[in-house]
Scaffold this motif. Structure first.
Motif, PDB file in Angstrom:
ATOM      1  N   PHE A 177       0.849  -1.183   0.000  1.00 41.86           N
ATOM      2  CA  PHE A 177       0.000   0.000   0.000  1.00 41.86           C
ATOM      3  C   PHE A 177       0.891   1.243   0.000  1.00 41.86           C
ATOM      4  O   PHE A 177       1.969   1.239   0.589  1.00 41.86           O
ATOM      5  N   THR A 178       0.444   2.298  -0.654  1.00 45.97           N
ATOM      6  CA  THR A 178       1.182   3.561  -0.678  1.00 45.97           C
ATOM      7  C   THR A 178       0.322   4.676  -0.106  1.00 45.97           C
ATOM      8  O   THR A 178      -0.909   4.600  -0.098  1.00 45.97           O
ATOM      9  N   ARG A 179       0.991   5.722   0.338  1.00 46.11           N
ATOM     10  CA  ARG A 179       0.292   6.858   0.936  1.00 46.11           C
ATOM     11  C   ARG A 179      -0.280   7.768  -0.148  1.00 46.11           C
ATOM     12  O   ARG A 179       0.344   8.002  -1.190  1.00 46.11           O
ATOM     13  N   THR A 180      -1.475   8.291   0.089  1.00 47.63           N
ATOM     14  CA  THR A 180      -2.095   9.280  -0.787  1.00 47.63           C
ATOM     15  C   THR A 180      -2.517  10.470   0.062  1.00 47.63           C
ATOM     16  O   THR A 180      -2.413  10.446   1.292  1.00 47.63           O
ATOM     17  N   GLY A 183      -5.318   9.216   2.297  1.00 48.08           N
ATOM     18  CA  GLY A 183      -5.093   8.057   3.164  1.00 48.08           C
ATOM     19  C   GLY A 183      -4.104   7.102   2.540  1.00 48.08           C
ATOM     20  O   GLY A 183      -2.955   7.461   2.288  1.00 48.08           O
ATOM     21  N   VAL A 184      -4.550   5.862   2.278  1.00 52.62           N
ATOM     22  CA  VAL A 184      -3.686   4.861   1.661  1.00 52.62           C
ATOM     23  C   VAL A 184      -4.444   4.207   0.513  1.00 52.62           C
ATOM     24  O   VAL A 184      -5.676   4.202   0.476  1.00 52.62           O
ATOM     25  N   ARG A 185      -3.682   3.658  -0.431  1.00 50.67           N
ATOM     26  CA  ARG A 185      -4.295   2.938  -1.551  1.00 50.67           C
ATOM     27  C   ARG A 185      -3.465   1.706  -1.849  1.00 50.67           C
ATOM     28  O   ARG A 185      -2.231   1.702  -1.671  1.00 50.67           O
ATOM     29  N   PRO A 186      -4.102   0.615  -2.294  1.00 46.92           N
ATOM     30  CA  PRO A 186      -3.351  -0.591  -2.631  1.00 46.92           C
ATOM     31  C   PRO A 186      -2.610  -0.404  -3.957  1.00 46.92           C
ATOM     32  O   PRO A 186      -3.211  -0.004  -4.956  1.00 46.92           O
ATOM     33  N   LEU A 187      -1.319  -0.666  -3.939  1.00 44.29           N
ATOM     34  CA  LEU A 187      -0.526  -0.584  -5.165  1.00 44.29           C
ATOM     35  C   LEU A 187      -0.526  -1.925  -5.890  1.00 44.29           C
ATOM     36  O   LEU A 187      -0.656  -1.987  -7.114  1.00 44.29           O
ATOM     37  N   VAL A 188      -0.368  -3.005  -5.136  1.00 44.44           N
ATOM     38  CA  VAL A 188      -0.322  -4.336  -5.749  1.00 44.44           C
ATOM     39  C   VAL A 188      -0.733  -5.374  -4.718  1.00 44.44           C
ATOM     40  O   VAL A 188      -0.460  -5.233  -3.517  1.00 44.44           O
ATOM     41  N   LYS A 214      -6.664   1.393  13.425  1.00 45.63           N
ATOM     42  CA  LYS A 214      -5.631   1.350  14.462  1.00 45.63           C
ATOM     43  C   LYS A 214      -4.623   0.228  14.258  1.00 45.63           C
ATOM     44  O   LYS A 214      -3.743   0.034  15.103  1.00 45.63           O
ATOM     45  N   PHE A 215      -4.732  -0.518  13.182  1.00 47.70           N
ATOM     46  CA  PHE A 215      -3.758  -1.569  12.886  1.00 47.70           C
ATOM     47  C   PHE A 215      -3.695  -1.727  11.372  1.00 47.70           C
ATOM     48  O   PHE A 215      -4.486  -1.119  10.632  1.00 47.70           O
ATOM     49  N   GLY A 216      -2.748  -2.543  10.922  1.00 45.54           N
ATOM     50  CA  GLY A 216      -2.611  -2.771   9.484  1.00 45.54           C
ATOM     51  C   GLY A 216      -1.907  -1.626   8.769  1.00 45.54           C
ATOM     52  O   GLY A 216      -1.205  -0.811   9.370  1.00 45.54           O
ATOM     53  N   HIS A 217      -2.120  -1.553   7.444  1.00 44.01           N
ATOM     54  CA  HIS A 217      -1.417  -0.564   6.612  1.00 44.01           C
ATOM     55  C   HIS A 217      -1.540   0.868   7.125  1.00 44.01           C
ATOM     56  O   HIS A 217      -0.522   1.564   7.248  1.00 44.01           O
TER      57      HIS A 217
END
Length: 546
Positions: A177-180, A183-188, A214-217
């Motif tokens: 995941f990458t930052r946007t 928030g965050v978005r899945p890259l692959v 509160k957890f994960g990516h």
């Protein structure tokens, strides 16, 4: 009775030897066992028993496949059959044990050969080398990953390739995941089964990850700290689920063990890498977490290098554009300068021609004025003109002389703009002596003293221009003195350390104030009225131009 006692003592000795042998075998860390021709365990040491979590009584008499599992038995079977044929065997293999999961083992089989040559079974010495194999695989994977990360400067493509490299070697699932801005978005998302990848992508689209989770990516990228889940519990799935349907689909994935690590660039987590086991029985350890963090560190370094390269490339392109703009501007300026220079040269030629024409045209009436004024003074002295008329005639004569001098200076100044100046060696003493000879009458009339401190040396220059400069400067020295003071002029030279010769012309004149020293070298610039100190105002201008 004696024979019975001897047999009894022999049996006791055998039992003592067997007990001593067990003590030795139990003290060794390796797994030691003895298997007969029927594939049954006859002996196991403590390490072997602890490995499978049961006492010797639970192993002795059982078939190998009952203890290890059918899949593990099929791995060892070809090697064990060679041992049962009397061959010593040593090998390394990955065993899918039914208890404890897959393990890498280094195994030795030593056949038990009876005196009659028959093979009663074989001894087993087994060592768990899973840690060593993981280290070797980790090193190999990191090397391949580093090469992959350096293969392109498009970091999104690089990270996508990295995720696909990770499956199934170090994970069943890999996501990045990458930052946007939002928030965050899945890259692959990577898995060996493309259908499952599509299923998870649809799940993430249906239930997008909350940036406040509160957890994960989201949490890993927010805090910059890794999360490690050696066992993915149902409680964790419940906490992650957005709805009952979401929970059901998460459970269906069969996630068993996982970890998420940050990719930190410039002190900030810009992406996160998640590795998960689901299909296999494998579990992640703290050692695996360290490996994943090292992998993330290398990936982050590749991203930073790609960004730096991009910045340098953009800066280089901008610099190239600036250079091209400067080059165009310089070419334009050069063109403008050439145009202006050509115009200035044309104007200068016109001015020089004009000055020459004016000077030429002025000479004719000057000659007439001077001739007739002389005639009046000389031929009619005391006859018709009275003393006042005679004075008027003398004023006409002096005015014509001043105008003639002005015309001569104008011509000299104009010629300097057009004259070629070839440079050659000039003897300063000869030049000074010639000027002093030419000015002998003026020096005598002004009662001046001219002193030359020899030797003066030789210089590179133009003899004619140098003589004109000397004449103008000496003439000023004779002229600009206080009333009642006889002029004194001293000419000398000094040599600087850099090879230049400086010619000094020193006098006892009135001098030039500091604030006027630049201005006085201009055309027609004067500091005194002509009736006090006569002159054309061109002498020093000619010196500067020469």
């Amino acid at each position: 009775i004696g024979q019975f006692l001897r047999r009894q003592r022999g049996e006791e000795a055998v039992r003592a030897g067997a007990q001593q042998l067990r003590l030795i075998a139990d003290a060794l860390p390796s797994r030691i066992s003895y298997v007969d021709r029927e594939w049954r365990y006859v002996f196991t040491n403590r390490a072997y028993e602890e490995w499978f979590g049961c006492a010797a009584a639970g192993l002795v008499g059982k078939h190998i496949w009952e203890v290890l599992g059918d899949e593990a038995f099929e791995v060892l079977r070809p090697y064990a059959e060679r041992a049962l044929r009397g061959e010593r065997v040593e090998y390394e293999a990955l065993f899918p044990f039914k208890v404890g999961g897959a393990r890498w083992m280094s195994t030795n089989y030593v056949p038990d050969v009876r005196p009659d040559g028959t093979i009663a079974g074989f001894f087993v010495l087994a060592t768990d080398i899973s840690a060593r194999k993981r280290s070797e695989e980790s090193t190999r994977f990191l090397s391949e990953a580093t090469e992959l990360l350096a293969s392109t400067l498009d970091y999104e493509t690089t990270l996508s390739n990295l995720a696909r490299l990770a499956v199934p070697r170090i994970a069943d699932w890999c996501s990045i995941f990458t930052r946007t801005d939002d928030g965050v978005r899945p890259l692959v998302v990577a898995h060996k089964d493309p259908a499952k990848v599509r299923e998870v992508e649809a799940l993430m689209e249906q239930f997008p990850t909350s940036p406040d989770q509160k957890f994960g990516h989201p949490n890993v990228m927010r805090t910059g700290k890794s999360e490690f889940y050696p066992v993915v519990t149902d409680e964790l799935l419940v906490a992650a689920a957005r709805s009952p349907e979401h929970l059901r689909k998460l459970r269906a994935l069969g996630l068993r063990s996982g970890m998420t690590v940050p990719l930190i660039v410039g002190g900030s987590a810009i992406a996160s890498l998640t590795l998960v086991f689901s299909d296999s029985e494998r579990r992640y350890s703290l050692e695996d977490l360290g490996f994943a963090e090292e992998l993330a560190r290398r990936a982050a370094l590749a991203i930073e290098n790609a960004r730096l390269y991009g910045d340098v490339k953009r800066e280089s392109a901008e610099r190239q554009r600036t250079l091209e703009e400067f080059r165009d501007l310089n070419e334009h300026l050069e063109h403008r300068v050439l145009e202006r220079t050509a115009k200035l040269e044309e104007i200068t030629r016109e001015l020089d021609a004009f000055a020459a024409t004016v000077a030429h045209d002025l000479r004719a009436p000057l000659r007439v004025m001077k001739g007739f004024s002389k005639m009046l003074i000389e031929d009619y002295a005391g006859k018709v003109l009275d003393s006042v008329g005679q004075e008027f005639a003398r004023k006409i004569d002096r005015a014509s002389e001043r105008m003639s001098a002005l015309v001569d200076d104008l011509l000299s100044y104009s010629r300097l703009a057009r004259q070629d100046v070839p440079i050659q060696s000039v003897d300063l003493e000869e030049a000074v002596d010639q000027v002093l000879r030419d000015m002998a009458d003026q020096i005598r009339e002004s009662k001046a003293e001219a002193v030359v401190r020899r030797p003066l040396g030789r210089v590179l220059g133009h003899g004619g221009l140098l003589s004109q400069v000397l004449a103008n400067l000496i003439s000023n020295a004779l002229k600009f003195v206080p009333p009642g003071v006889d002029p004194r002029v001293v000419l000398r030279t000094t040599t600087d350390g850099d090879g230049f010769v400086r010619l000094w012309i020193e006098d006892n004149g009135i001098g030039i104030a500091t604030e006027h020293q630049d201005r006085i070298f201009g055309v027609f610039e004067r500091l005194h009225t002509p009736d006090r100190y006569p002159g054309t105002g061109l002498g020093l201008a000619i010196v500067r131009r020469a």
